[in-house]
Enzyme design. Structure first.
Site, PDB file in Angstrom:
ATOM      1  N   SER A  22       0.870  -1.174   0.000  1.00  0.00           N
ATOM      2  CA  SER A  22       0.000   0.000   0.000  1.00  0.00           C
ATOM      3  C   SER A  22       0.909   1.227   0.000  1.00  0.00           C
ATOM      4  O   SER A  22       2.096   1.124   0.311  1.00  0.00           O
ATOM      5  CB  SER A  22      -0.854  -0.028   1.275  1.00  0.00           C
ATOM      6  OG  SER A  22      -1.361   1.256   1.564  1.00  0.00           O
ATOM      7  N   TYR A  69      -2.190  -0.983  10.255  1.00  0.00           N
ATOM      8  CA  TYR A  69      -2.280  -1.269   8.812  1.00  0.00           C
ATOM      9  C   TYR A  69      -1.005  -0.792   8.111  1.00  0.00           C
ATOM     10  O   TYR A  69      -0.387  -1.541   7.343  1.00  0.00           O
ATOM     11  CB  TYR A  69      -3.516  -0.581   8.217  1.00  0.00           C
ATOM     12  CG  TYR A  69      -3.696  -0.846   6.740  1.00  0.00           C
ATOM     13  CD1 TYR A  69      -4.302  -2.013   6.295  1.00  0.00           C
ATOM     14  CD2 TYR A  69      -3.245   0.067   5.788  1.00  0.00           C
ATOM     15  CE1 TYR A  69      -4.452  -2.268   4.929  1.00  0.00           C
ATOM     16  CE2 TYR A  69      -3.398  -0.175   4.433  1.00  0.00           C
ATOM     17  CZ  TYR A  69      -4.010  -1.344   4.011  1.00  0.00           C
ATOM     18  OH  TYR A  69      -4.149  -1.588   2.664  1.00  0.00           O
TER      19      TYR A  69
HETATM   20  N1  LIG Z   1      -8.755  -1.242  -2.070  1.00  0.00           N
HETATM   21  C1  LIG Z   1      -7.729  -0.412  -2.006  1.00  0.00           C
HETATM   22  O1  LIG Z   1      -7.850   0.778  -2.317  1.00  0.00           O
HETATM   23  C2  LIG Z   1      -6.381  -0.923  -1.549  1.00  0.00           C
HETATM   24  C3  LIG Z   1      -5.303  -0.037  -1.574  1.00  0.00           C
HETATM   25  C4  LIG Z   1      -4.041  -0.492  -1.158  1.00  0.00           C
HETATM   26  C5  LIG Z   1      -3.879  -1.806  -0.742  1.00  0.00           C
HETATM   27  N2  LIG Z   1      -4.951  -2.658  -0.712  1.00  0.00           N
HETATM   28  C6  LIG Z   1      -4.713  -4.035  -0.285  1.00  0.00           C
HETATM   29  O2  LIG Z   1      -5.274  -4.912  -1.237  1.00  0.00           O
HETATM   30  C7  LIG Z   1      -5.657  -6.152  -0.623  1.00  0.00           C
HETATM   31  C8  LIG Z   1      -7.098  -6.453  -0.953  1.00  0.00           C
HETATM   32  O3  LIG Z   1      -7.898  -5.412  -0.402  1.00  0.00           O
HETATM   33  P1  LIG Z   1      -9.406  -5.117  -0.863  1.00  0.00           P
HETATM   34  O4  LIG Z   1      -9.507  -3.671  -1.025  1.00  0.00           O
HETATM   35  O5  LIG Z   1      -9.804  -6.033  -1.938  1.00  0.00           O
HETATM   36  O6  LIG Z   1     -10.141  -5.489   0.511  1.00  0.00           O
HETATM   37  P2  LIG Z   1     -11.500  -6.277   0.813  1.00  0.00           P
HETATM   38  O7  LIG Z   1     -12.502  -6.008  -0.240  1.00  0.00           O
HETATM   39  O8  LIG Z   1     -11.808  -5.939   2.220  1.00  0.00           O
HETATM   40  O9  LIG Z   1     -11.052  -7.801   0.698  1.00  0.00           O
HETATM   41  C9  LIG Z   1     -10.169  -8.351   1.627  1.00  0.00           C
HETATM   42  C10 LIG Z   1     -10.219  -9.842   1.513  1.00  0.00           C
HETATM   43  O10 LIG Z   1      -9.412 -10.404   2.571  1.00  0.00           O
HETATM   44  C11 LIG Z   1     -10.169 -11.414   3.221  1.00  0.00           C
HETATM   45  N3  LIG Z   1      -9.799 -11.567   4.635  1.00  0.00           N
HETATM   46  C12 LIG Z   1      -9.817 -10.635   5.590  1.00  0.00           C
HETATM   47  N4  LIG Z   1      -9.503 -11.186   6.775  1.00  0.00           N
HETATM   48  C13 LIG Z   1      -9.286 -12.508   6.548  1.00  0.00           C
HETATM   49  C14 LIG Z   1      -8.961 -13.598   7.382  1.00  0.00           C
HETATM   50  N5  LIG Z   1      -8.821 -13.466   8.704  1.00  0.00           N
HETATM   51  N6  LIG Z   1      -8.828 -14.827   6.827  1.00  0.00           N
HETATM   52  C15 LIG Z   1      -8.998 -14.988   5.495  1.00  0.00           C
HETATM   53  N7  LIG Z   1      -9.323 -13.981   4.649  1.00  0.00           N
HETATM   54  C16 LIG Z   1      -9.472 -12.761   5.177  1.00  0.00           C
HETATM   55  C17 LIG Z   1     -11.596 -10.930   3.105  1.00  0.00           C
HETATM   56  O11 LIG Z   1     -12.487 -11.986   3.341  1.00  0.00           O
HETATM   57  P3  LIG Z   1     -14.058 -11.696   3.649  1.00  0.00           P
HETATM   58  O12 LIG Z   1     -14.610 -11.131   2.388  1.00  0.00           O
HETATM   59  O13 LIG Z   1     -14.580 -13.026   3.951  1.00  0.00           O
HETATM   60  O14 LIG Z   1     -14.078 -10.742   4.770  1.00  0.00           O
HETATM   61  C18 LIG Z   1     -11.626 -10.392   1.680  1.00  0.00           C
HETATM   62  O15 LIG Z   1     -11.842 -11.433   0.763  1.00  0.00           O
HETATM   63  C19 LIG Z   1      -5.392  -5.951   0.875  1.00  0.00           C
HETATM   64  O16 LIG Z   1      -4.142  -6.514   1.217  1.00  0.00           O
HETATM   65  C20 LIG Z   1      -5.350  -4.440   1.025  1.00  0.00           C
HETATM   66  O17 LIG Z   1      -4.577  -4.048   2.133  1.00  0.00           O
HETATM   67  C21 LIG Z   1      -6.194  -2.237  -1.111  1.00  0.00           C
END
Ligand SMILES: NC(=O)c1ccc[n+]([C@@H]2O[C@H](COP(=O)([O-])OP(=O)(O)OC[C@H]3O[C@@H](n4cnc5c(N)ncnc54)[C@H](OP(=O)(O)O)[C@@H]3O)[C@@H](O)[C@H]2O)c1
Length: 246
Positions: free
Chosen positions: A153, A166
């Site tokens: 990130s 985070y």
């Molecule tokens: N979106 C952004 O703007 C952004 C920016 C920078 C970095 N990121 C990074 O990108 C990655 C994906 O993020 P996202 O935005 O797609 O987030 P998201 O929509 O919240 O998805 C996160 C995923 O991780 C799973 N997860 C969370 N806790 C877990 C656990 N204890 N065991 C197994 N699975 C778990 C969730 O499962 P459930 O659906 O079952 O909860 C979900 O499938 C993350 O590493 C995040 O830090 C995102």
């Protein structure tokens, strides 16, 4: 946006594990990898979400995926060993590992930061990545070439007020990626890199920025070129890098 045009068969005959594959960026990556020929192992904590992705992949006629319901927060070391055993028995190989699952925790100043939330975020965003990488490394080393992709990130290379565990967890993720990249360099065909997705329209982003109009952001599907590039052979020589998806 990262420019890369992947050949349709980029990931043919490869087995790729995606964590957090039920939602957001992980869901998009799982579908994208399957569309490019990979057999995808969908790991996540909410089985119904994984089943929906499974059904989408199957009805599109892509290679049959597999589901591993797994909570990265509560898992013990023997649970990780069981995953490695299952993959070795069912598939006999592993060519790619996308560490995508992540938790935001709560935003706020360090002096008010809840210690339980801190532990929870570090467990899912860092410790689970270490455990999964450790148990899957023997299989990855046996692949003709293997790619481990971590998710960082913008707050993983420059600390930002109120982003607490985070932000710290993403610094640790980049550190883990670099240590692995350096260890495997010259020793095996395993490369490791990280992606900084940039602001992307997902549930996590909406939680971090509740006042933002999600329609101003790219969808997870739009940032997939870099996910394909790092997983496929065109990035064979890339190791220890952090690439921006946008
Ligand atoms: N979106 C952004 O703007 C952004 C920016 C920078 C970095 N990121 C990074 O990108 C990655 C994906 O993020 P996202 O935005 O797609 O987030 P998201 O929509 O919240 O998805 C996160 C995923 O991780 C799973 N997860 C969370 N806790 C877990 C656990 N204890 N065991 C197994 N699975 C778990 C969730 O499962 P459930 O659906 O079952 O909860 C979900 O499938 C993350 O590493 C995040 O830090 C995102």
């Amino acid at each position: 946006m990262f420019e890369y045009q992947a050949p349709a068969n980029l990931l043919e005959n490869r087995v790729i594990l995606v964590t957090g594959a039920g939602d957001g960026i992980g869901r998009a990556a799982a579908l994208t990898y399957a569309r490019h020929g990979a057999t995808v192992i969908l790991l996540g904590r909410t089985t119904e979400k994984l089943e929906k992705v499974y059904d989408e992949i199957e009805s599109a006629g892509y290679p049959q995926p597999a589901i591993i319901p797994f909570n990265l927060e509560g898992a013990a070391p023997h649970d990780y060993d069981a995953i490695a055993d299952t993959i070795a028995q069912e598939f006999g190989r592993l060519d790619g590992l996308l560490h995508n699952a992540g938790l935001l925790g709560r935003l706020g100043p360090l002096f008010q930061y809840d210690p339980d939330t801190w532990q929870q975020v570090m467990q899912v965003n860092v410790n689970a990545e270490f455990m999964l990488t450790k148990v899957l490394l023997p299989l990855l080393r046996e692949a003709p070439e293997a790619s481990v992709v971590f998710t960082s990130s913008s707050v993983g290379s420059k600390g930002r007020a109120h982003w607490g565990a985070y932000s710290v967890s993403k610094f640790a993720t980049e550190g883990l990626m670099q240590v692995l990249a350096d260890e495997e360099d010259g020793l095996s065909q395993v490369r490791s890199n990280a992606i900084n997705p940039g602001a992307t329209r997902t549930a996590m982003r909406a939680k971090a920025y509740p006042g933002e109009d999600p329609n101003t952001l790219p969808a997870a599907e739009d940032i997939m070129p870099v996910y394909l590039y790092l997983m496929g052979s065109d990035s064979r020589e890339v190791n220890g890098q952090v690439l921006k998806a946008q």
